[in-house]
Design a protein around this motif. Structure first.
Motif, mmCIF file in Angstrom:
data_model
loop_
_atom_site.group_PDB
_atom_site.id
_atom_site.type_symbol
_atom_site.label_atom_id
_atom_site.label_comp_id
_atom_site.label_asym_id
_atom_site.label_seq_id
_atom_site.Cartn_x
_atom_site.Cartn_y
_atom_site.Cartn_z
ATOM 1 N N ARG A 71 -3.548 2.817 8.836
ATOM 2 C CA ARG A 71 -2.634 3.035 7.704
ATOM 3 C C ARG A 71 -3.396 2.968 6.384
ATOM 4 O O ARG A 71 -4.499 2.409 6.299
ATOM 5 C CB ARG A 71 -1.501 2.016 7.720
ATOM 6 C CG ARG A 71 -1.947 0.578 7.508
ATOM 7 C CD ARG A 71 -0.797 -0.391 7.759
ATOM 8 N NE ARG A 71 -1.250 -1.771 7.729
ATOM 9 C CZ ARG A 71 -0.837 -2.676 6.850
ATOM 10 N NH1 ARG A 71 0.027 -2.350 5.919
ATOM 11 N NH2 ARG A 71 -1.288 -3.909 6.917
ATOM 12 N N LYS A 72 -2.780 3.505 5.337
ATOM 13 C CA LYS A 72 -3.399 3.547 4.021
ATOM 14 C C LYS A 72 -2.850 2.468 3.096
ATOM 15 O O LYS A 72 -3.138 2.468 1.893
ATOM 16 C CB LYS A 72 -3.185 4.929 3.386
ATOM 17 C CG LYS A 72 -3.787 6.080 4.202
ATOM 18 C CD LYS A 72 -5.279 5.903 4.416
ATOM 19 C CE LYS A 72 -5.873 7.054 5.205
ATOM 20 N NZ LYS A 72 -7.319 6.853 5.465
ATOM 21 N N THR A 73 -2.061 1.548 3.639
ATOM 22 C CA THR A 73 -1.521 0.439 2.853
ATOM 23 C C THR A 73 -2.188 -0.863 3.311
ATOM 24 O O THR A 73 -2.909 -0.879 4.306
ATOM 25 C CB THR A 73 0.000 0.327 3.039
ATOM 26 O OG1 THR A 73 0.281 0.167 4.448
ATOM 27 C CG2 THR A 73 0.712 1.569 2.525
ATOM 28 N N HIS A 74 -1.920 -1.930 2.578
ATOM 29 C CA HIS A 74 -2.511 -3.225 2.909
ATOM 30 C C HIS A 74 -1.438 -4.310 2.845
ATOM 31 O O HIS A 74 -0.396 -4.134 2.208
ATOM 32 C CB HIS A 74 -3.646 -3.553 1.943
ATOM 33 C CG HIS A 74 -4.753 -2.545 1.950
ATOM 34 N ND1 HIS A 74 -5.701 -2.496 2.938
ATOM 35 C CD2 HIS A 74 -5.039 -1.527 1.091
ATOM 36 C CE1 HIS A 74 -6.534 -1.501 2.692
ATOM 37 N NE2 HIS A 74 -6.149 -0.892 1.583
ATOM 38 N N GLY A 75 -1.719 -5.423 3.507
ATOM 39 C CA GLY A 75 -0.787 -6.536 3.485
ATOM 40 C C GLY A 75 0.343 -6.360 4.476
ATOM 41 O O GLY A 75 0.351 -5.449 5.310
ATOM 42 N N GLU A 76 1.351 -7.249 4.340
ATOM 43 C CA GLU A 76 2.478 -7.222 5.274
ATOM 44 C C GLU A 76 3.517 -6.207 4.798
ATOM 45 O O GLU A 76 3.778 -6.091 3.602
ATOM 46 C CB GLU A 76 3.115 -8.608 5.368
ATOM 47 C CG GLU A 76 2.222 -9.666 5.962
ATOM 48 C CD GLU A 76 1.126 -10.148 5.022
ATOM 49 O OE1 GLU A 76 1.444 -10.474 3.863
ATOM 50 O OE2 GLU A 76 -0.048 -10.174 5.431
ATOM 51 N N ARG A 77 4.116 -5.508 5.758
ATOM 52 C CA ARG A 77 5.065 -4.446 5.414
ATOM 53 C C ARG A 77 6.103 -4.309 6.517
ATOM 54 O O ARG A 77 5.758 -4.262 7.703
ATOM 55 C CB ARG A 77 4.308 -3.126 5.230
ATOM 56 C CG ARG A 77 5.125 -1.979 4.672
ATOM 57 C CD ARG A 77 4.250 -0.743 4.532
ATOM 58 N NE ARG A 77 4.957 0.346 3.879
ATOM 59 C CZ ARG A 77 4.922 0.584 2.572
ATOM 60 N NH1 ARG A 77 4.188 -0.196 1.790
ATOM 61 N NH2 ARG A 77 5.596 1.596 2.054
ATOM 62 N N ILE A 78 7.374 -4.256 6.121
ATOM 63 C CA ILE A 78 8.470 -4.050 7.068
ATOM 64 C C ILE A 78 8.925 -2.597 6.959
ATOM 65 O O ILE A 78 9.180 -2.101 5.860
ATOM 66 C CB ILE A 78 9.644 -5.010 6.782
ATOM 67 C CG1 ILE A 78 9.175 -6.463 6.927
ATOM 68 C CG2 ILE A 78 10.812 -4.728 7.726
ATOM 69 C CD1 ILE A 78 10.221 -7.496 6.564
ATOM 70 N N ALA A 79 9.021 -1.904 8.080
ATOM 71 C CA ALA A 79 9.323 -0.475 8.084
ATOM 72 C C ALA A 79 10.673 -0.176 7.451
ATOM 73 O O ALA A 79 11.655 -0.893 7.660
ATOM 74 C CB ALA A 79 9.294 0.055 9.518
ATOM 75 N N SER A 80 10.706 0.904 6.682
ATOM 76 C CA SER A 80 11.941 1.377 6.053
ATOM 77 C C SER A 80 11.940 2.901 6.055
ATOM 78 O O SER A 80 10.971 3.535 6.486
ATOM 79 C CB SER A 80 12.059 0.853 4.621
ATOM 80 O OG SER A 80 11.067 1.456 3.791
ATOM 81 N N GLU A 81 13.001 3.498 5.535
ATOM 82 C CA GLU A 81 13.135 4.956 5.529
ATOM 83 C C GLU A 81 12.053 5.640 4.707
ATOM 84 O O GLU A 81 11.771 6.819 4.902
ATOM 85 C CB GLU A 81 14.513 5.350 4.988
ATOM 86 C CG GLU A 81 15.664 4.980 5.909
ATOM 87 C CD GLU A 81 17.011 5.415 5.347
ATOM 88 O OE1 GLU A 81 17.029 5.927 4.205
ATOM 89 O OE2 GLU A 81 18.024 5.245 6.045
ATOM 90 N N GLU A 82 11.444 4.912 3.782
ATOM 91 C CA GLU A 82 10.423 5.510 2.921
ATOM 92 C C GLU A 82 9.070 5.620 3.609
ATOM 93 O O GLU A 82 8.153 6.253 3.100
ATOM 94 C CB GLU A 82 10.258 4.689 1.636
ATOM 95 C CG GLU A 82 11.409 4.791 0.640
ATOM 96 C CD GLU A 82 12.654 4.043 1.103
ATOM 97 O OE1 GLU A 82 12.490 2.957 1.711
ATOM 98 O OE2 GLU A 82 13.768 4.552 0.873
#
Length: 348
Positions: free
Chosen positions: A79-90
Motif C-alpha cells: 500500500r501507499k499509505t502508512h500507519g493504522e487504517r480502517i477500511a472505508s468506501e474511500e
C-alpha cells in the motif's frame, strides 16, 4: 539450483540462528507479547508466500461472520499509505493493499478490515472504534509474535512442503522447520482434488516429525465462475492472462484446460500496475480478438484503470477462488471450540 543452494547454505544457517534466538526470546518472555481480551486467530506460514493465506482468511470469515463480530488485521503489503487504517468506501488497493481491499470489497461492512505495519498497534486502533469486535483474524502473522493468539493456523503448500525446504536465502523458509511446533492447526493447501488417504497419511507422518500435536487438514482450491471486472460480456475462446501473484502456474494450468491462452503478462507479487504497463499490453494485442483474464487479487489493483483504452477495447474477467477443506466439519468444530473457549475465559 542445487549448486546455488550449496553456496547460500552458510547464510541460511546464520539467518536461521538469528530467527532461533528471536523465537527463544519470545518463548522465555524476554520479548513482550501483548494479549487482548478478544478471540485472536492467526493464519500464516513458514515460507515466503503463495500458500493461500488470503483464501483461508476468507474461508474463516464465511464460517464466523454469521455468529460473531469479525475483523481482519493485515500489514497491508504494497500500500501507499502508512500507519493504522480502517477500511472505508474511500479506500482502494493502493491505500489498503490488494488483499485487505479484496476482503473489504467482498464482505463490506460485515467485517472490519484493518491494516497496520505493527499489528500490535493496529488492534487497539480497531478496538477503539469497534469495541464490539469478538474475533480478530491476523493475516500472515505466523512470525508476528508480538500478539498472543488463541488459534495458530499454519499453511504449507502441497507442491512445496515446509519439511522439504530450507531457510532463506538457500530456500524459501522464513524460519527453521522446527518452528512448525508453534502451530495449533496445520493445513496442507492447494492439494490435488484426487489426493488419496494413503498420500494424506504419508504427508501427515512427515509433518509429525516437526509437530505431532496439531491436527492436519488438507485443502484444495475451488475455482468459481469467471466474472467481468468492468462490463458485461461473453468471454472469448482465446484469452490473454495478466497476473502478479507469487505462484501463478496453477492458475495458468486451470485456464489452459478451458481456453486457448495466447499470451501471458506476468509481474511480481503485489505489483502496482502502471499506465505504461497497460499501454504495452494494448500495443501487443492490437487487432487480436481476445478477452483478458486475471486473478481476483490482481483485479482489485486494475480497478483504477477502468477508462484505459485497454479496458475499453478488451473485456477483463477475473477468477474468484475459494478454499475447500477435506474434513470441513472437523475443522469447523475445532474453530468454534477455540472461539467459545476463549470467550468463556473472558466471560464474554
Amino acid at each position: 539450483m542445487k549448486f546455488m543452494r550449496y553456496l547460500l547454505f552458510p547464510f541460511s544457517v546464520l539467518y536461521a540462528g538469528v530467527m532461533q534466538l528471536r523465537n527463544r526470546q519470545y518463548d522465555n518472555g524476554t520479548r513482550p507479547v501483548s494479549t487482548f481480551e478478544k478471540v485472536v486467530i492467526s493464519v500464516g506460514n513458514l515460507s515466503t508466500g503463495g500458500t493461500g493465506k488470503s483464501p483461508m482468511i476468507e474461508f474463516l470469515i464465511r464460517k464466523l461472520v454469521q455468529n460473531y463480530q469479525v475483523a481482519t488485521v493485515s500489514r497491508g503489503y504494497g500500500r501507499k499509505t502508512h500507519g493504522e487504517r480502517i477500511a472505508s468506501e474511500e479506500d482502494t488497493a493502493r491505500t489498503l493493499g490488494d488483499e485487505p481491499y479484496q476482503f473489504y470489497r467482498k464482505f463490506g461492512e460485515k467485517v472490519k478490515v484493518v491494516v497496520g505495519e505493527e499489528r500490535v498497534l493496529a488492534i487497539p486502533h480497531l478496538l477503539m472504534d469497534f469495541p464490539e469486535t469478538e474475533v480478530i483474524l491476523l493475516d500472515d502473522a505466523f512470525q508476528h509474535r508480538k500478539v498472543a493468539r488463541d488459534l495458530n493456523i499454519m499453511l504449507s503448500d502441497y507442491s512445496a512442503p515446509f519439511y522439504n525446504d530450507l531457510v532463506l536465502p538457500a530456500g524459501n523458509l522464513r524460519e527453521s522447520r522446527n518452528q512448525a511446533k508453534r502451530a495449533d492447526v496445520i493445513v496442507v493447501s492447494k492439494c490435488p482434488a484426487d489426493l488419496s488417504a494413503a498420500q494424506q497419511a504419508e504427508i501427515t507422518q512427515k509433518i509429525s516429525a516437526y509437530n505431532s500435536h496439531a491436527p492436519v487438514f488438507f485443502s484444495t482450491i475451488k475455482y468459481g465462475e469467471l466474472k467481468p471486472a468492468f462490463k458485461e460480456g461473453t468471454i472469448k475462446t482465446d484469452v490473454v492472462v495478466i497476473s502478479a501473484i507469487a505462484k501463478p502456474k496453477p492458475f495458468y494450468r486451470f485456464l489452459e484446460e478451458r481456453f486457448s491462452v495466447v499470451d501471458k503478462f506476468e509481474y511480481v507479487d503485489h505489483y502496482n500496475f502502471k499506465k505504461t504497463d497497460l499501454d504495452r499490453i494494448l500495443r501487443k494485442l492490437n487487432g487480436k480478438d481476445v478477452s483478458l483474464v486475471t486473478t481476483e487479487k490482481d483485479m482489485v489493483r486494475l480497478l483504477p484503470f477502468a477508462d484505459h483504452p485497454l479496458m475499453k477495447q478488451f473485456n477483463l474477467f477475473y477468477q474468484p477462488i475459494e478454499v475447500e477443506i477435506d474434513n470441513e466439519l472437523g475443522f469447523e468444530k475445532l474453530l468454534i471450540q477455540a472461539v467459545e473457549k476463549r470467550k468463556r475465559e473472558l466471560n464474554l
